[in-house]
Design a protein around this motif. Structure first.
Motif, PDB file in Angstrom:
ATOM      1  N   GLU A 439     -14.413  -4.971  18.975  1.00 46.74           N
ATOM      2  CA  GLU A 439     -13.048  -4.425  18.938  1.00 46.74           C
ATOM      3  C   GLU A 439     -12.480  -4.383  20.356  1.00 46.74           C
ATOM      4  OE1 GLU A 439     -12.666  -0.838  16.667  1.00 46.74           O
ATOM      5  OE2 GLU A 439     -14.015  -1.541  15.085  1.00 46.74           O
ATOM      6  N   ASP A 440     -12.662  -5.500  21.058  1.00 49.12           N
ATOM      7  CA  ASP A 440     -12.235  -5.638  22.450  1.00 49.12           C
ATOM      8  C   ASP A 440     -10.786  -6.136  22.476  1.00 49.12           C
ATOM      9  OD1 ASP A 440     -11.802  -6.347  25.072  1.00 49.12           O
ATOM     10  OD2 ASP A 440     -13.735  -7.325  25.344  1.00 49.12           O
ATOM     11  N   PRO A 441      -9.836  -5.329  22.982  1.00 50.60           N
ATOM     12  CA  PRO A 441      -8.430  -5.739  22.934  1.00 50.60           C
ATOM     13  C   PRO A 441      -8.014  -6.623  24.104  1.00 50.60           C
ATOM     14  CG  PRO A 441      -8.581  -3.538  23.844  1.00 50.60           C
ATOM     15  CD  PRO A 441     -10.000  -3.968  23.535  1.00 50.60           C
ATOM     16  N   LEU A 442      -8.860  -6.770  25.120  1.00 44.66           N
ATOM     17  CA  LEU A 442      -8.483  -7.506  26.315  1.00 44.66           C
ATOM     18  C   LEU A 442      -8.678  -9.007  26.133  1.00 44.66           C
ATOM     19  CD1 LEU A 442     -10.008  -5.269  29.141  1.00 44.66           C
ATOM     20  CD2 LEU A 442      -7.816  -5.056  27.971  1.00 44.66           C
ATOM     21  N   GLY A 443      -7.986  -9.765  26.948  1.00 46.67           N
ATOM     22  CA  GLY A 443      -8.216 -11.194  26.987  1.00 46.67           C
ATOM     23  C   GLY A 443      -9.532 -11.491  27.686  1.00 46.67           C
ATOM     24  N   GLU A 444     -10.035 -12.687  27.459  1.00 53.51           N
ATOM     25  CA  GLU A 444     -11.344 -13.057  28.009  1.00 53.51           C
ATOM     26  C   GLU A 444     -11.358 -12.960  29.531  1.00 53.51           C
ATOM     27  OE1 GLU A 444     -13.357 -17.131  27.429  1.00 53.51           O
ATOM     28  OE2 GLU A 444     -13.928 -15.942  25.668  1.00 53.51           O
ATOM     29  N   ARG A 445     -10.331 -13.516  30.182  1.00 52.93           N
ATOM     30  CA  ARG A 445     -10.279 -13.488  31.635  1.00 52.93           C
ATOM     31  C   ARG A 445     -10.102 -12.067  32.158  1.00 52.93           C
ATOM     32  NH1 ARG A 445     -10.306 -17.314  36.152  1.00 52.93           N
ATOM     33  NH2 ARG A 445      -9.872 -15.955  37.919  1.00 52.93           N
ATOM     34  N   GLU A 446      -9.261 -11.273  31.495  1.00 50.99           N
ATOM     35  CA  GLU A 446      -9.010  -9.904  31.942  1.00 50.99           C
ATOM     36  C   GLU A 446     -10.278  -9.060  31.889  1.00 50.99           C
ATOM     37  OE1 GLU A 446      -5.947  -6.189  30.916  1.00 50.99           O
ATOM     38  OE2 GLU A 446      -6.057  -7.954  29.612  1.00 50.99           O
ATOM     39  N   TRP A 447     -11.026  -9.189  30.787  1.00 55.01           N
ATOM     40  CA  TRP A 447     -12.263  -8.401  30.673  1.00 55.01           C
ATOM     41  C   TRP A 447     -13.318  -8.890  31.660  1.00 55.01           C
ATOM     42  CZ3 TRP A 447     -14.269  -4.058  29.840  1.00 55.01           C
ATOM     43  CH2 TRP A 447     -15.615  -3.893  29.529  1.00 55.01           C
ATOM     44  N   SER A 448     -13.393 -10.198  31.837  1.00 52.10           N
ATOM     45  CA  SER A 448     -14.354 -10.746  32.793  1.00 52.10           C
ATOM     46  C   SER A 448     -14.064 -10.236  34.201  1.00 52.10           C
ATOM     47  CB  SER A 448     -14.304 -12.277  32.754  1.00 52.10           C
ATOM     48  OG  SER A 448     -15.128 -12.838  33.758  1.00 52.10           O
ATOM     49  N   ASP A 449     -12.788 -10.232  34.603  1.00 47.61           N
ATOM     50  CA  ASP A 449     -12.436  -9.729  35.935  1.00 47.61           C
ATOM     51  C   ASP A 449     -12.720  -8.238  36.058  1.00 47.61           C
ATOM     52  OD1 ASP A 449     -11.658 -12.221  36.740  1.00 47.61           O
ATOM     53  OD2 ASP A 449      -9.509 -11.889  36.408  1.00 47.61           O
ATOM     54  N   THR A 450     -12.487  -7.489  34.979  1.00 47.40           N
ATOM     55  CA  THR A 450     -12.773  -6.050  34.997  1.00 47.40           C
ATOM     56  C   THR A 450     -14.246  -5.793  35.273  1.00 47.40           C
ATOM     57  OG1 THR A 450     -10.975  -5.612  33.436  1.00 47.40           O
ATOM     58  CG2 THR A 450     -12.680  -3.925  33.653  1.00 47.40           C
ATOM     59  N   VAL A 451     -15.116  -6.525  34.580  1.00 44.38           N
ATOM     60  CA  VAL A 451     -16.555  -6.338  34.756  1.00 44.38           C
ATOM     61  C   VAL A 451     -16.998  -6.787  36.152  1.00 44.38           C
ATOM     62  CG1 VAL A 451     -18.828  -7.052  33.937  1.00 44.38           C
ATOM     63  CG2 VAL A 451     -17.031  -6.514  32.293  1.00 44.38           C
ATOM     64  N   LYS A 452     -16.518  -7.943  36.575  1.00 42.58           N
ATOM     65  CA  LYS A 452     -16.905  -8.451  37.899  1.00 42.58           C
ATOM     66  C   LYS A 452     -16.473  -7.507  39.004  1.00 42.58           C
ATOM     67  CE  LYS A 452     -16.795 -13.403  36.803  1.00 42.58           C
ATOM     68  NZ  LYS A 452     -16.081 -14.684  37.047  1.00 42.58           N
ATOM     69  N   ASN A 453     -15.250  -6.961  38.908  1.00 45.73           N
ATOM     70  CA  ASN A 453     -14.761  -6.040  39.935  1.00 45.73           C
ATOM     71  C   ASN A 453     -15.581  -4.756  39.964  1.00 45.73           C
ATOM     72  OD1 ASN A 453     -12.753  -7.833  40.660  1.00 45.73           O
ATOM     73  ND2 ASN A 453     -11.215  -6.928  39.305  1.00 45.73           N
ATOM     74  N   ALA A 454     -15.962  -4.270  38.781  1.00 45.14           N
ATOM     75  CA  ALA A 454     -16.789  -3.054  38.732  1.00 45.14           C
ATOM     76  C   ALA A 454     -18.147  -3.302  39.376  1.00 45.14           C
ATOM     77  CB  ALA A 454     -16.954  -2.600  37.278  1.00 45.14           C
ATOM     78  N   LEU A 455     -18.748  -4.462  39.078  1.00 44.00           N
ATOM     79  CA  LEU A 455     -20.055  -4.771  39.658  1.00 44.00           C
ATOM     80  C   LEU A 455     -19.944  -5.021  41.164  1.00 44.00           C
ATOM     81  CD1 LEU A 455     -21.625  -7.087  36.918  1.00 44.00           C
ATOM     82  CD2 LEU A 455     -22.165  -4.701  37.418  1.00 44.00           C
TER      83      LEU A 455
END
Length: 1082
Positions: A439-455
């Motif tokens: 139930e992920d509402p984000l786009g693939e690129r948006e979620w990927s950038d979110t995770v990468k930035n957090a890490l």
């Protein structure tokens, strides 16, 4: 069409087909299913005299169908399946009997219920219309309601910002064009021409603008990209101005991202900044401990400097450093099992003296954090070119169609509730991150950038994306350290839909697989059917995903994903619930507040289904010590929202552990779960994110140090194989051996069948010689042989399993594996395995650095000086390597494999018997490898397990035989609610006397009994003249005490038996003179 025929059962499993025919119970009953071995082929299953006969229906080059029937019968070809079936209603067509009674497929009632209760977000579609007029009428009604719904929505939306031209275009589409698109879809054209026309009209100016700006961006991109040859122009995107706007926008977006990445890379490189790559510094960490000496407790401080590779011993936190040891002088960390905060550090002084220092930490988490830092230090300063151990983070989160909060650091830090990591490990990054969302509402690129930035924020490392795959709102993303980029290969991804009619992706799974050097990994993120009452539907979801998810080595086609990978991790919102009445909701919440999780986990649907062997067979899950992760009120973790108002009444969603992480690994590999829990500060969803952290041993891309011309040719011998197959089929069988270490796939000859009580027993008499591509024993010990039992009539698998070559490291070894097919147990296979390799001294692995010490081991009394003798005498130290154990909330499941124990006087093999340069470093366990037997098979097979080495399994109580594998029984002074202590699989020196005593004593030979042991059926080629138990190991009947078989040096070398087996004479009943085939149906 075949799908409309009552006898056609689509892709049901072979075992399901046999069950349906057995229920029919009439000769001539038949059904047709899809072939499991040949794509596009079918399998005709016929019941005759209580046995099932299977015939393959194969298409030729002209797509004509023919049946592989008896020899001598002319082959007939048919254009359609109904025509073929009609012909075989006639007798004498080469079948065992002519077709008479079609077995109809079972209705899937639950699927219809789900579609009514949980409609998809997409427009409803009719999948089951019986006639064209009905279908057309229903389609028109659905489209009309769809048009009305959208037009009504437009009335409630402010359109003032739109031009009159665009308003009219949108309204016209919903009023008329949507009907044309629906008609096109009904006729098989999914392109939606009406929608295309609307987008072209709305984006008319955008299209011309893209054509205007693209040349400038392309030239800028060429300037940044040094690898492009001069003269290459921007042809790709501009070549076809007639391409769709969405496609051109996608290309434009990719180009902008590429420009951004290349510009950053150039600027960072110019100023000497690499975005954190290889600049992840771990700060110095201090631990306050107590040191016990002569009964006096002294406070001390241990200071760990990972970057410089030094461990300091200090008397006070702010005082001077008394002394320090560099990383290569820290030989061993030895954990205490009884005192969970106690740790022994074995170090070497400048004068090559071995010291053993004992410390007690504040708690277990501090001790674990210290061990992880020391392990990180050893790894960082290792001289090995390739790692032999990595850490893997696995996270799953149902986002509830809401975006994430600004801070999700706790998830990746493994902080919150349950088994969590200590604060001192915050700065230790994982090597691989696997994040699954539902139930992920984000786009693939948006979620990927979110995770990468957090890490990047918490590790100062820019992680590389290995793969990402999305199915509707189900997504998996895999990231790895940049230094591992060239170690990861063979990346595959796939998805399976399990929504309504298995055609909608609102439920289903996505998966990613890859090789990390020589170790294969598979990860599956699934979102299964919701609803407490949909347990059976969830089970079917799991089976469908397991069967149809296409990952890993395509050469392993006979094996499903549970056998294709060294490590398979299954994560996601599995949606299994706590099975209690809705009236108990308040009581459940009260038990959660009191942390009485065991009571609720005993009623957890997933635990119960796993214990019954219905799903996740041979998977393991770390003990759950965190509260249910569903269903919370959003923006708080203090209250469960277990009621939901619906038009049909109040629906209850009792607090449950919906979000889980399970894994399945090959036998005798190193994997340890370091964390398993959930966060308590991420509250945007009604689910809490779940995390797990694993320490995993990996094999390198092996380069042999031996001269290939002079090195002896190695070999793998597999012999004395006997299969017990739970099938009703009347056929013959053979075995296939698969492995990446073999030159080719090897097949046995047909086995001899014997009808047994409720199964078929197949004896494969010939010894099979397998030739490895590399004979170096260090390479072979990390390899596994996949075994597949197939039928000769249809070439379909009747069961698969796996054998570890490490089991035969020192001598001939017997094995017993559970055969499975499509997630179901289909039988067992016993046999023996032996390696023919040169002698060698195993290379120390990073995961050998930490060992476990049993507290009944005699402690060293020496305070200083050369402590070598006292250290090497501490034999009760075992490596948690190859353990593969886990707690399962009081329930222990069968792992699917076991190996007979090493002959007690067997030589250690290789260089193990030689004196080591650093005796304190080897710590004893290198000298032998004994593997505990796992008693986990059905009682009807117990006669095969009557091995004098571990007693008669037929005398064990069924429950104890099932619940005791691989665990020690807690002694009387251990709390009753503490989980049992795990015993390592491979480096254990505990014989079967260590197991808990059953009601009837195990029939070991009495002390002093010197009569040669007569091998039983499962004893294969073990030596025939086993020595008696040493006198000091004879169990005291008055006070039974666990016995440890330690170094083989404990026994005189002249008593050691050869490591190679002698001649073996099979028992008569294992090789009958007149074998039978098939078996009756009960």
């Amino acid at each position: 069409m075949p799908s409309q025929q009552p006898w056609y059962h689509d892709n049901i499993t072979r075992s399901k087909a046999e069950d349906l025919l057995s229920k029919a119970a009439r000769d001539g009953s038949f059904l047709i299913r899809d072939s499991e071995s040949v794509q596009g082929a079918y399998a005709l299953c016929v019941l005759y005299q209580n046995c099932v006969y299977t015939y393959r229906i194969l298409p030729n080059e002209d797509k004509k169908l023919s049946v592989q029937a008896s020899e001598g019968v002319p082959i007939r070809f048919f254009a359609m399946l109904p025509e073929l079936v009609e012909a075989y209603y006639s007798p004498n067509m080469g079948l065992v009997t002519h077709l008479q009674y079609p077995v109809q497929r079972e209705e899937e009632v639950e699927e219809e219920q789900e579609s009514n209760n949980h409609p998809p977000r997409l427009p409803p579609r009719n999948f089951t219309a019986d006639a064209k007029d009905c279908e057309s009428k229903t389609s028109e009604q659905a489209t009309k309601s769809l048009s009305d719904m959208y037009l009504m929505r437009l009335q409630h939306i402010d359109l003032s910002m739109l031009s009159d031209e665009h308003q009219m275009a949108v309204q016209e589409y919903f009023r008329t064009s949507i009907f044309l698109d629906a008609e096109q879809v009904q006729n098989g054209n999914p392109n939606l021409p009406g929608l295309k026309k609307l987008i072209t009209a709305v984006c008319k100016n955008l299209n011309s603008e893209i054509s205007r700006i693209l040349p400038a961006l392309e030239i800028f991109h060429r300037a940044l990209d040094q690898q492009l040859s001069p003269g290459i122009g921007p042809k790709q995107i501009l070549a076809d101005s007639g391409q769709s706007v969405s496609y051109r926008l996608e290309q434009l977006t990719k180009l902008l991202y590429s420009i951004e990445d290349k510009a950053k890379s150039s600027v960072f490189e110019a100023v000497g900044y690499d975005g954190g790559h290889r600049k992840s510094l771990i700060p110095i960490v201090s631990f306050e401990v107590k040191q016990e000496s002569l009964g006096i407790s002294t406070k001390m401080v241990l200071k760990v400097d990972v970057e410089s590779g030094k461990l300091y011993f200090k008397k006070s936190k702010d005082g001077p450093e008394d002394k320090y040891f560099v990383h290569n002088k820290i030989l061993q960390l030895v954990k205490s099992q009884k005192m969970h905060a106690k740790l022994v550090i074995v170090v070497e002084t400048e004068k090559e003296k071995i010291l053993r220092k004992e410390f007690v930490f504040d708690d277990t988490k501090k001790r674990e954090g210290f061990c992880q830092l020391l392990q990180q230090m050893k790894n960082k300063h290792s001289e090995k070119p390739e790692p032999d151990m990595i850490t893997v983070f696995v996270g799953t989160w149902n986002m509830g169609n809401a975006g994430p909060p600004p801070n999700i650091d706790s998830w990746f830090h493994c902080k919150g509730l349950g088994k969590t990591r200590d604060d001192t490990a915050d700065h230790i990054p994982h090597d691989v991150y696997v994040i699954g969302t539902q139930e992920d509402p984000l786009g693939e690129r948006e979620w990927s950038d979110t995770v990468k930035n957090a890490l990047r924020k918490i590790t100062n490392i820019s992680f590389k994306q290995v793969a990402t795959h999305t199915l509707w709102n189900i997504r998996i993303i895999v990231l790895a350290k940049p230094e591992h980029e060239n170690r990861i290969s063979h990346v595959f991804s796939d998805s399976v839909k399990t929504g309504i009619a298995n055609t909608l992706g609102n439920k289903g799974a996505v998966g990613v697989s890859f090789m990390f050097n020589g170790t294969s990994f598979g990860f599956v993120n699934s979102h299964l059917t919701s609803g407490s009452e949909k347990k059976l539907r969830r089970n079917q979801n799991y089976i469908n995903i397991l069967r149809f998810l296409n990952l890993g080595d395509k050469k392993l086609n006979p094996f499903d994903i549970t056998h294709r990978f060294t490590h398979l991790v299954w994560l996601g919102d599995l949606n299994y619930r706590v099975e209690l009445p809705s009236s108990d909701a308040e009581d459940i919440v009260a038990k959660i507040k009191q942390q009485q999780y065991q009571y609720l986990l005993g009623r957890d649907q997933l635990n119960k289904e796993r214990n019954d062997g219905k799903v996740f067979l041979h998977f393991e899950e770390e003990e759950i010590t965190f509260p249910p992760t569903y269903r919370f009120e959003r923006d708080t973790r203090e209250k469960y929202a277990y009621t939901k108002a619906k038009a049909t009444g109040t629906k209850y969603n009792l607090p449950s552990w919906c979000d889980r992480v399970l894994r399945k690994s090959y036998p005798l590999v190193h994997v340890v779960c370091q964390a398993y829990g959930c966060t308590n500060d991420i509250m945007t969803s009604d689910h809490s994110p779940v995390f797990a952290s694993f320490e995993v041993g990996v094999a390198s891309q092996f380069v042999s140090k031996q001269d290939p011309n002079s090195a002896p040719q190695g070999g793998i011998q597999i012999m004395n194989c006997v299969a017990i197959l739970l099938t009703k089929s009347k056929t013959r069988f053979f075995i296939e051996f698969h492995s990446s270490c073999l030159e080719k796939t090897v097949k046995t000859s047909e086995g001899d069948n014997t009808d047994t009580d409720g199964a078929i027993k197949v004896w494969f008499g010939n010894k099979v010689e397998l030739t490895p591509i590399i004979s170096d024993p260090e390479y072979l010990l990390d390899q596994h042989i996949l075994i597949c039992v197939k039928s000769t009539d249809s070439d379909e698998s009747y069961g698969e399993g796996c054998v570890a070559l490490r089991a035969a490291q020192f001598c001939y070894r017997e094995f017993q594996i559970t055969l499975t097919h499509h997630g179901e147990k289909t039988g067992t296979l016993t046999g023996g395995i032996q390696l023919r390799t040169s002698e060698f001294k195993p290379t120390e692995k990073l995961y050998d650095f930490i060992k476990i010490e049993r507290d009944d081991a005699a402690p060293s009394k020496s305070r200083g000086g050369d402590n070598r003798s006292s250290v090497t005498q501490t034999h009760d130290i075992t490596n948690p390597n190859y353990m593969g154990f886990s707690f399962k909330s009081g329930n222990v499941t069968d792992k699917g494999w076991s190996y007979s124990m090493t002959p007690r006087n067997a030589p250690s093999g290789g260089q193990g018997g030689k004196e080591s340069k650093k005796p304190g470093y080897d710590m004893g366990p290198r000298s032998s490898t004994a593997i505990n037997y796992t008693a986990s098979e059905d009682e009807k097979l117990s006669e095969m397990l009557d091995n004098p080495l571990y007693g008669s399994m037929s005398k064990l109580h069924k429950d104890q035989a099932h619940l005791q594998p691989d665990f020690l029984t807690p002694t009387a002074d251990v709390e009753s609610d503490r989980p049992p202590l795990p015993m390592p699989r491979n480096r254990s020196f505990t014989s079967s006397e260590n197991r808990s005593q059953p009601p009837t004593p195990i029939s070991l030979h009495p002390p002093g009994h010197k009569k040669p042991v007569v091998p039983s059926r499962s004893e294969g080629g073990l030596g025939h003249n086993q020595p008696p138990l040493p006198s000091k190991s004879r169990p005291d009947p008055q006070n039974p005490k666990p016995r440890d078989y330690r170094e083989t040096s404990e026994f005189p070398s002249k008593q050691r038996i050869p490591s190679r087996p002698g001649s073996y004479l099979p028992n008569k009943d294992m090789h009958p003179e007149f074998p039978k085939t098939g078996r009756p149906i009960n």
